[in-house]
Design an enzyme around this catalytic site. Structure first.
Site, short mmCIF file in Angstrom:
data_model
loop_
_atom_site.label_atom_id
_atom_site.label_comp_id
_atom_site.label_asym_id
_atom_site.label_seq_id
_atom_site.Cartn_x
_atom_site.Cartn_y
_atom_site.Cartn_z
N ALA A 53 -20.40 45.63 -6.58
CA ALA A 53 -20.04 45.52 -5.16
C ALA A 53 -21.19 45.92 -4.25
CB ALA A 53 -18.83 46.40 -4.87
N LYS B 223 -33.92 53.94 -8.59
CA LYS B 223 -32.46 53.97 -8.33
C LYS B 223 -31.70 54.40 -9.57
CE LYS B 223 -31.05 51.26 -5.31
NZ LYS B 223 -30.82 50.06 -4.53
N ASN C 109 -21.09 42.68 5.02
CA ASN C 109 -22.38 42.15 4.55
C ASN C 109 -22.15 40.79 3.89
OD1 ASN C 109 -21.91 42.55 1.61
ND2 ASN C 109 -21.83 44.70 2.21
N LYS D 274 -29.26 57.60 -9.25
CA LYS D 274 -27.80 57.46 -9.34
C LYS D 274 -27.24 58.01 -10.65
CE LYS D 274 -27.33 54.11 -5.89
NZ LYS D 274 -26.30 53.79 -4.92
N PRO E 283 -19.08 57.32 0.78
CA PRO E 283 -19.33 57.92 -0.54
C PRO E 283 -20.12 56.94 -1.40
CG PRO E 283 -17.03 57.22 -0.33
CD PRO E 283 -17.66 57.07 1.02
N ASP E 284 -21.02 57.45 -2.23
CA ASP E 284 -21.74 56.60 -3.18
C ASP E 284 -20.88 56.51 -4.44
OD1 ASP E 284 -23.45 55.51 -5.19
OD2 ASP E 284 -25.15 55.98 -3.88
N ILE E 285 -20.18 55.40 -4.59
CA ILE E 285 -19.18 55.26 -5.66
C ILE E 285 -19.87 55.33 -7.02
CG2 ILE E 285 -17.32 53.80 -6.56
CD1 ILE E 285 -17.24 52.52 -3.71
N PHE F 250 -26.07 47.84 -9.78
CA PHE F 250 -26.86 46.71 -9.34
C PHE F 250 -27.79 47.16 -8.23
CE2 PHE F 250 -25.72 42.39 -10.90
CZ PHE F 250 -24.97 42.81 -11.98
N LYS G 64 -8.26 48.22 20.42
CA LYS G 64 -9.43 47.34 20.53
C LYS G 64 -10.38 47.85 21.62
CE LYS G 64 -10.72 42.63 21.44
NZ LYS G 64 -10.37 41.45 22.19
O1 C5P Z 1 -27.87 52.46 -2.98
P1 C5P Z 1 -27.69 50.98 -3.20
O2 C5P Z 1 -26.65 50.37 -2.32
O3 C5P Z 1 -28.95 50.18 -3.16
O4 C5P Z 1 -27.17 50.88 -4.72
C1 C5P Z 1 -26.61 49.72 -5.26
C2 C5P Z 1 -25.69 50.08 -6.36
O5 C5P Z 1 -24.90 51.20 -6.01
C3 C5P Z 1 -24.68 48.98 -6.66
O6 C5P Z 1 -24.34 49.06 -8.03
C4 C5P Z 1 -23.50 49.34 -5.77
O7 C5P Z 1 -22.29 48.80 -6.27
C5 C5P Z 1 -23.53 50.85 -5.83
N1 C5P Z 1 -23.10 51.53 -4.60
C6 C5P Z 1 -21.93 52.25 -4.64
N2 C5P Z 1 -21.51 52.94 -3.50
C7 C5P Z 1 -22.26 52.92 -2.40
C8 C5P Z 1 -23.47 52.18 -2.36
C9 C5P Z 1 -23.85 51.49 -3.48
O8 C5P Z 1 -21.25 52.26 -5.65
N3 C5P Z 1 -21.85 53.58 -1.33
#
Ligand code: C5P
Length: 418
Positions: A280, A345, A216, A349, A312-314, A331, A294
């Site tokens: 991030a 959000k 991105n 989260k 994974p959603d960190i 963020f 490839k």
């Molecule tokens: O869900 P979204 O991407 O909009 O959320 C943004 C926030 O979540 C940011 O703080 C980003 O660093 C964190 N994030 C994360 N892991 C992911 C997706 C987003 O930590 N897989």
């Protein structure tokens, strides 16, 4: 890079074969690795394989007279800089949590005075069982870094969390755990002196094949500016950075990662922290099956299918982590209804604050940013300003929140020493 010594305990699970790749990565990174193979582990990989890859003797039993005379298990447990259990089976973690020492691996784990990292791998039901949840919590509470397993299809045919993280992600976590800790400033005059601030920044790259990836437009500038401002405020800063070409700010410990899964492992390994600022732009999806070859056009005119799986959603995982930092800041990059989305959000989260910005312009590569800090007690909207000033304002607010007794800053840019 490393020149560090790792004691690698290989437990008995099908994922043990990945420990061989991990040994290779540690060696490639300049580390020295000595392997201990449990009885179960020896059903999956051989001591010969690990000895050949590590170029060190492999230890398998407590009752080896020659090894005991020459080295001794206590010395073996102490000579490493880090003890890594990979794969860490449910049984091995249960015995670690209970303090059992009935074979070489568990005896070393009880005797060591060095940091321990466990990399779990097991069936999804076993991972989610109340006993394992309890054991993982006990281990984390006693200072063991337990990485989160990956989610996906398992060797047993089931699906869910429990897969061993990829060796590259484990290696990243090892590098993070061994990263030199910055000495703390003697004087506590700096508002974040004595605090550990963890920052994630930049994009992630998710490989499609060895030469292509999904990415991105994140430049990493906002996250790097926050890391720099936190370090200037006296904090010890760990910056987990996706692939960006920015210089490392002074006095910041940087851990480079490529993928979301590597970033998740590096974040876990950097704990405990007082504050986490997750800037991030983590890729929401990765390819389901990035292979070693490839992809080629086959002449049919039909492109190959690109199956995606969720990363994974960190941030959300960190908020649920038993070692959750006292203050977690996420963020939100939005293109419409910025504040409403940020409020939702924040709840979803479990973060304390969400810093929301409108990215419909050129914010992602640009030098300025206009943010809204969404917290439990309301929304603080800052005017558009350079990303460095956003960073300083945010760090000032963090310092104020962590130490309510500290005097409130008036103008954030003049708050810190140059
Ligand atoms: O869900 P979204 O991407 O909009 O959320 C943004 C926030 O979540 C940011 O703080 C980003 O660093 C964190 N994030 C994360 N892991 C992911 C997706 C987003 O930590 N897989």
């Amino acid at each position: 890079m490393l020149q560090k010594r790792i004691l690698l305990i290989v437990g008995g699970g099908i994922a043990a074969y990945k420990a061989c790749e991990l040994v290779r990565l540690i060696r490639k990174g300049g580390g020295d690795v000595t392997c201990v193979l449990t009885e179960g582990g020896a059903h999956f990989v051989t001591a010969m394989t690990l000895a050949a890859l590590s170029e060190n003797p492999v230890h398998t039993t407590l009752w080896d007279l020659k090894n005991e005379v020459e080295m001794g298990h206590i010395q073996l447990s102490r000579q490493a800089d880090l003890v890594v259990v990979c794969p860490a089976t449910a049984d091995l973690m249960a015995r670690m949590a209970a303090g059992i020492a009935d074979d070489l691996a568990t005896t070393l784990l009880l005797a060591t005075d060095k940091p321990v990292m466990a990399v779990p791998a097991m069936n999804v039901r076993m991972w989610q069982h109340a006993a394992t949840v309890r054991n993982v919590a006990t281990l984390r509470a006693s200072g063991v870094t337990v990485l989160e397993p990956d989610e996906g299809a398992m060797a047993c045919g089931e699906f869910g969390p429990g897969r061993l993280p990829e060796p590259a992600a484990v290696w990243t976590a090892i590098e993070a755990a061994l990263a030199p800790r910055q000495p703390l400033p003697a004087a506590a005059a700096l508002p974040l002196a004595g605090r550990h601030v963890l920052v994630t920044a930049g994009p992630t790259h998710e490989p499609i094949d060895p030469v292509r990836y999904i990415a991105n437009r994140s430049s990493g500038r906002q996250g790097f500016a926050i890391a720099e401002a936190a370090a200037r405020a006296g904090a010890r800063v760990t910056l987990v950075a996706g692939p960006v070409a920015l210089p490392t700010p002074p006095r910041v410990v940087r851990v480079n990662v490529e993928t979301a899964r590597e970033m998740a492992a590096a974040v876990e390994a950097a704990l405990p922290a007082d504050v986490a600022v997750m800037v991030a732009a983590v890729a929401d999806w990765r390819t389901a099956d990035a292979g070693p070859h490839k992809l080629k056009k086959d002449g049919s005119g039909t492109p190959p299918p690109l199956a995606l799986v969720e990363n994974p959603d960190i941030l959300a995982n960190l908020c649920r982590n038993p070692r959750r930092p006292a203050l977690v800041v996420g963020f939100a990059a939005e293109t419409d209804d910025v504040i409403a989305h940020a409020v939702a959000k924040r709840a979803r989260k479990g973060a304390d604050w969400i810093v929301a910005n409108d990215v419909s312009g050129d914010v992602m590569g640009g030098a300025t940013n206009a943010v809204h800090i969404v917290a439990a007690d309301g929304v603080d909207s800052l005017p558009e300003m350079p990303k460095e000033h956003v960073a300083e304002a945010l760090v000032a607010r963090i310092a104020q929140t962590l130490s309510p007794m500290a005097p409130a800053p008036s103008t954030p840019p003049t708050e810190f020493p140059a």
